[in-house]
Design an enzyme around this catalytic site. Structure first.
Site, PDB file in Angstrom:
ATOM      1  N   THR A  19      -5.992   9.310  13.636  1.00 28.22           N
ATOM      2  CA  THR A  19      -6.551  10.071  12.477  1.00 28.22           C
ATOM      3  C   THR A  19      -5.545  10.815  11.607  1.00 28.22           C
ATOM      4  OG1 THR A  19      -8.855  10.170  13.478  1.00 28.22           O
ATOM      5  CG2 THR A  19      -8.570  11.368  11.306  1.00 28.22           C
TER       6      THR A  19
ATOM      7  N   ILE B  45       0.144   6.927   4.008  1.00 27.05           N
ATOM      8  CA  ILE B  45       1.055   6.503   4.951  1.00 27.05           C
ATOM      9  C   ILE B  45       2.155   5.705   4.265  1.00 27.05           C
ATOM     10  CG2 ILE B  45       1.550   5.118   6.912  1.00 27.05           C
ATOM     11  CD1 ILE B  45      -1.399   5.917   7.856  1.00 27.05           C
TER      12      ILE B  45
ATOM     13  N   GLN C  29     -17.399   0.920  11.775  1.00 24.92           N
ATOM     14  CA  GLN C  29     -16.292   0.287  11.355  1.00 24.92           C
ATOM     15  C   GLN C  29     -16.046  -1.322  11.981  1.00 24.92           C
ATOM     16  OE1 GLN C  29     -12.480   2.396  12.036  1.00 24.92           O
ATOM     17  NE2 GLN C  29     -13.694   4.250  12.647  1.00 24.92           N
TER      18      GLN C  29
ATOM     19  N   GLY D 198       0.843  -1.367  -0.208  1.00 26.38           N
ATOM     20  CA  GLY D 198       0.047  -0.090   0.000  1.00 26.38           C
ATOM     21  C   GLY D 198       0.811   1.344  -0.059  1.00 26.38           C
TER      22      GLY D 198
ATOM     23  N   TYR E 290     -13.738  -3.509  10.078  1.00 25.41           N
ATOM     24  CA  TYR E 290     -12.449  -2.803  10.171  1.00 25.41           C
ATOM     25  C   TYR E 290     -11.690  -3.021  11.415  1.00 25.41           C
ATOM     26  CZ  TYR E 290      -8.897   0.761   9.792  1.00 25.41           C
ATOM     27  OH  TYR E 290      -7.555   1.561   9.558  1.00 25.41           O
TER      28      TYR E 290
ATOM     29  N   SER F 142      -3.766   0.014  14.044  1.00 24.37           N
ATOM     30  CA  SER F 142      -4.528   1.349  13.889  1.00 24.37           C
ATOM     31  C   SER F 142      -5.050   1.531  15.340  1.00 24.37           C
ATOM     32  CB  SER F 142      -6.048   1.323  13.290  1.00 24.37           C
ATOM     33  OG  SER F 142      -6.787   2.450  13.441  1.00 24.37           O
TER      34      SER F 142
ATOM     35  N   SER G 135      -2.375  -1.796  -5.393  1.00 23.83           N
ATOM     36  CA  SER G 135      -3.389  -2.741  -5.853  1.00 23.83           C
ATOM     37  C   SER G 135      -3.204  -3.214  -7.175  1.00 23.83           C
ATOM     38  CB  SER G 135      -4.734  -2.207  -5.683  1.00 23.83           C
ATOM     39  OG  SER G 135      -4.952  -1.296  -6.560  1.00 23.83           O
TER      40      SER G 135
ATOM     41  N   SER H  18       1.503   3.155  -2.842  1.00 23.69           N
ATOM     42  CA  SER H  18       1.260   4.339  -3.741  1.00 23.69           C
ATOM     43  C   SER H  18       0.988   5.389  -3.044  1.00 23.69           C
ATOM     44  CB  SER H  18       0.179   3.565  -4.623  1.00 23.69           C
ATOM     45  OG  SER H  18      -1.074   3.110  -3.989  1.00 23.69           O
ATOM     46  N   ARG H  19       0.296   5.411  -2.149  1.00 19.41           N
ATOM     47  CA  ARG H  19      -0.587   6.860  -1.543  1.00 19.41           C
ATOM     48  C   ARG H  19      -0.243   7.002  -0.211  1.00 19.41           C
ATOM     49  NH1 ARG H  19      -6.170   5.908  -2.369  1.00 19.41           N
ATOM     50  NH2 ARG H  19      -5.921   3.968  -3.171  1.00 19.41           N
TER      51      ARG H  19
ATOM     52  N   ASN I   5     -10.043   8.127   4.451  1.00 17.03           N
ATOM     53  CA  ASN I   5     -10.808   9.002   5.158  1.00 17.03           C
ATOM     54  C   ASN I   5     -11.178  10.372   4.816  1.00 17.03           C
ATOM     55  OD1 ASN I   5      -8.659  10.474   5.796  1.00 17.03           O
ATOM     56  ND2 ASN I   5      -8.359   9.692   7.792  1.00 17.03           N
TER      57      ASN I   5
ATOM     58  N   LYS J  27      -7.719  -4.724  12.624  1.00 17.30           N
ATOM     59  CA  LYS J  27      -6.447  -3.901  12.999  1.00 17.30           C
ATOM     60  C   LYS J  27      -6.173  -4.471  14.325  1.00 17.30           C
ATOM     61  CE  LYS J  27      -5.958  -1.594   9.646  1.00 17.30           C
ATOM     62  NZ  LYS J  27      -4.634  -1.489   8.911  1.00 17.30           N
TER      63      LYS J  27
HETATM   64  P1  NAP Z   1      -4.715   5.381   1.530  1.00 16.40           P
HETATM   65  O1  NAP Z   1      -4.093   6.772   1.265  1.00 16.40           O
HETATM   66  O2  NAP Z   1      -6.287   5.080   0.907  1.00 16.40           O
HETATM   67  O3  NAP Z   1      -3.651   4.237   1.033  1.00 16.40           O
HETATM   68  C1  NAP Z   1      -4.101   2.760   0.927  1.00 16.40           C
HETATM   69  C2  NAP Z   1      -2.948   1.989   0.348  1.00 16.40           C
HETATM   70  O4  NAP Z   1      -3.225   0.749   0.214  1.00 16.40           O
HETATM   71  C3  NAP Z   1      -2.883   2.474  -1.104  1.00 16.40           C
HETATM   72  O5  NAP Z   1      -1.565   2.381  -1.605  1.00 16.40           O
HETATM   73  C4  NAP Z   1      -3.842   1.196  -1.840  1.00 16.40           C
HETATM   74  O6  NAP Z   1      -3.071   1.070  -3.123  1.00 16.40           O
HETATM   75  C5  NAP Z   1      -3.549   0.148  -1.055  1.00 16.40           C
HETATM   76  N1  NAP Z   1      -4.418  -0.856  -1.087  1.00 16.40           N
HETATM   77  C6  NAP Z   1      -5.735  -0.728  -0.922  1.00 16.40           C
HETATM   78  N2  NAP Z   1      -6.466  -1.794  -1.164  1.00 16.40           N
HETATM   79  C7  NAP Z   1      -5.657  -2.540  -1.718  1.00 16.40           C
HETATM   80  C8  NAP Z   1      -5.651  -3.794  -2.394  1.00 16.40           C
HETATM   81  N3  NAP Z   1      -6.765  -4.759  -2.323  1.00 16.40           N
HETATM   82  N4  NAP Z   1      -4.736  -4.577  -2.608  1.00 16.40           N
HETATM   83  C9  NAP Z   1      -3.157  -4.068  -2.536  1.00 16.40           C
HETATM   84  N5  NAP Z   1      -3.153  -2.627  -2.055  1.00 16.40           N
HETATM   85  C10 NAP Z   1      -4.302  -2.088  -1.638  1.00 16.40           C
HETATM   86  O7  NAP Z   1      -4.762   5.004   3.037  1.00 16.40           O
HETATM   87  P2  NAP Z   1      -3.669   5.286   4.279  1.00 16.40           P
HETATM   88  O8  NAP Z   1      -4.641   6.199   5.271  1.00 16.40           O
HETATM   89  O9  NAP Z   1      -2.431   5.570   4.038  1.00 16.40           O
HETATM   90  O10 NAP Z   1      -3.719   3.784   5.080  1.00 16.40           O
HETATM   91  C11 NAP Z   1      -2.673   2.805   4.964  1.00 16.40           C
HETATM   92  C12 NAP Z   1      -2.875   2.241   6.161  1.00 16.40           C
HETATM   93  O11 NAP Z   1      -2.870   2.977   7.456  1.00 16.40           O
HETATM   94  C13 NAP Z   1      -4.232   1.116   6.192  1.00 16.40           C
HETATM   95  O12 NAP Z   1      -3.910  -0.055   6.582  1.00 16.40           O
HETATM   96  C14 NAP Z   1      -5.031   1.812   7.397  1.00 16.40           C
HETATM   97  O13 NAP Z   1      -5.917   1.047   7.813  1.00 16.40           O
HETATM   98  C15 NAP Z   1      -3.980   2.272   8.269  1.00 16.40           C
HETATM   99  N6  NAP Z   1      -4.531   3.256   8.884  1.00 16.40           N
HETATM  100  C16 NAP Z   1      -4.826   4.615   8.393  1.00 16.40           C
HETATM  101  C17 NAP Z   1      -5.348   5.660   9.352  1.00 16.40           C
HETATM  102  C18 NAP Z   1      -5.743   6.885   8.861  1.00 16.40           C
HETATM  103  O14 NAP Z   1      -6.405   7.877   9.466  1.00 16.40           O
HETATM  104  N7  NAP Z   1      -5.654   7.377   7.633  1.00 16.40           N
HETATM  105  C19 NAP Z   1      -5.312   5.422  10.802  1.00 16.40           C
HETATM  106  C20 NAP Z   1      -5.112   4.263  11.365  1.00 16.40           C
HETATM  107  C21 NAP Z   1      -4.562   3.256  10.368  1.00 16.40           C
HETATM  108  P3  NAP Z   1      -4.043   1.660  -4.608  1.00 16.40           P
HETATM  109  O15 NAP Z   1      -3.515   2.960  -4.486  1.00 16.40           O
HETATM  110  O16 NAP Z   1      -3.607   0.638  -5.579  1.00 16.40           O
HETATM  111  O17 NAP Z   1      -5.492   1.362  -4.284  1.00 16.40           O
END
Ligand code: NAP
Length: 256
Positions: free
Chosen positions: A191, A17, A156, A12, A159, A146, A37, A14-15, A197, A163
């Site tokens: 968050t 965290i 959630q 994950g 979800y 998380s 993905s 590409s974007r 989100n 976690k």
């Molecule tokens: P994000 O910006 O939406 O990034 C999600 C990443 O996961 C993207 O690189 C996406 O790849 C990849 N992904 C999603 N579905 C996938 C799949 N089916 N197969 C392969 N890769 C997939 O979200 P983020 O906030 O950075 O989240 C990263 C992690 O931090 C997650 O596990 C999330 O639960 C955790 N987290 C986030 C927060 C928050 O507030 N943001 C809080 C606690 C925990 P694509 O670009 O290809 O879709």
């Protein structure tokens, strides 16, 4: 240069965290395998990230494959070994959080969330650990869990168990893999403003409420996770395993 010469896989990346962590690992001297993905919309983001990492003087390659597929971990490990020769650090970060109420939760939404966030992670951690064991010089595994591992969320219910499961997986793997000097830890973001989100936080009342309950007075940025992830990946955390690190601006302890 905390990760000089290390080879790191981040799912994950590409974007959000994962991307911030990939860039910081490269700044700290690591080559990076970027998991994502495989979706067409994310491919340009991944291409740009590869260029950014190369401009830092490190190398990067990408594997587009669904995180929920039990074979994806093996593909990521194969790419790291064929491109860079080894796997020193594995960061399990890919995840989804499609907010939905409990009583009418569609089965597909539940199953997709658990497969993407937890089931695929299990096999990916296993693949990375087997490679580290073969190499015989230890390694570091980090799960992006998380704050939701510790607290509930009415929208959630699909979800939060994933976690909590990731946190538990790191605790058990710390024991299973300790004899190979493979350290397993979790980071627990609060968050953090990312695409996951974006819709939820477009509700300004909700956003303001989240900020007001955070002692540091702001929401997190993806970069806020990069340092903690690099620390746990590095030898500075050489005696840290089975641990979890909240990265939430103090939100969790702010109950009174
Ligand atoms: P994000 O910006 O939406 O990034 C999600 C990443 O996961 C993207 O690189 C996406 O790849 C990849 N992904 C999603 N579905 C996938 C799949 N089916 N197969 C392969 N890769 C997939 O979200 P983020 O906030 O950075 O989240 C990263 C992690 O931090 C997650 O596990 C999330 O639960 C955790 N987290 C986030 C927060 C928050 O507030 N943001 C809080 C606690 C925990 P694509 O670009 O290809 O879709």
């Amino acid at each position: 240069m905390l990760l000089e010469g290390k080879n790191v896989i981040i799912t994950g990346a590409s974007r959000g965290i994962g991307r911030a962590a990939a860039l910081e690992c490269a700044r700290q001297g690591a080559n990076v395998v970027i998991g994502y993905s495989g979706s067409a919309s994310s491919t340009p983001l991944v291409e740009a990230l590869i260029q950014d990492i190369r401009s830092l003087g490190r190398d990067a390659t990408a594997v587009g494959a669904p995180a929920g597929d039990p074979d994806t971990g093996g593909k990521l490990v194969e790419a790291a070994v064929s491109q860079f020769g080894s796997v020193d650090v594995f960061v399990n970060n890919a995840g989804i959080c499609p907010f939905h109420s409990f009583l009418d939760m569609p089965r597909e939404t539940y199953l997709e969330t658990v497969n993407t966030n937890l089931n695929g992670a299990y096999f990916a951690v296993q693949a990375a650990a087997n490679q580290m064991k073969r190499q015989g010089r230890g390694g570091a595994i980090i799960a992006v869990s998380s704050i939701s591992a510790l607290v509930g969320g009415g929208m959630q219910t699909h979800y939060t168990p994933t976690k909590a499961g990731l946190l538990s997986l790191m605790q058990s793997c710390a024991i299973a893999l300790g004899p190979y000097n493979i350290r397993c830890n979790a980071v627990l973001p609060g968050t953090i403003e990312t695409d996951i989100n974006k819709d939820d936080l477009s509700d300004t009342k909700k956003r303001d409420a989240m900020i007001s309950r955070t002692p540091l007075g702001r929401l997190g940025k993806p970069d806020d996770l990069a340092g903690p992830i690099v620390f746990l990946a590095s030898e500075m955390a050489g005696f840290v395993t089975g641990a979890s690190l909240l990265v939430d601006g103090g939100c969790y302890v702010n109950l009174q």
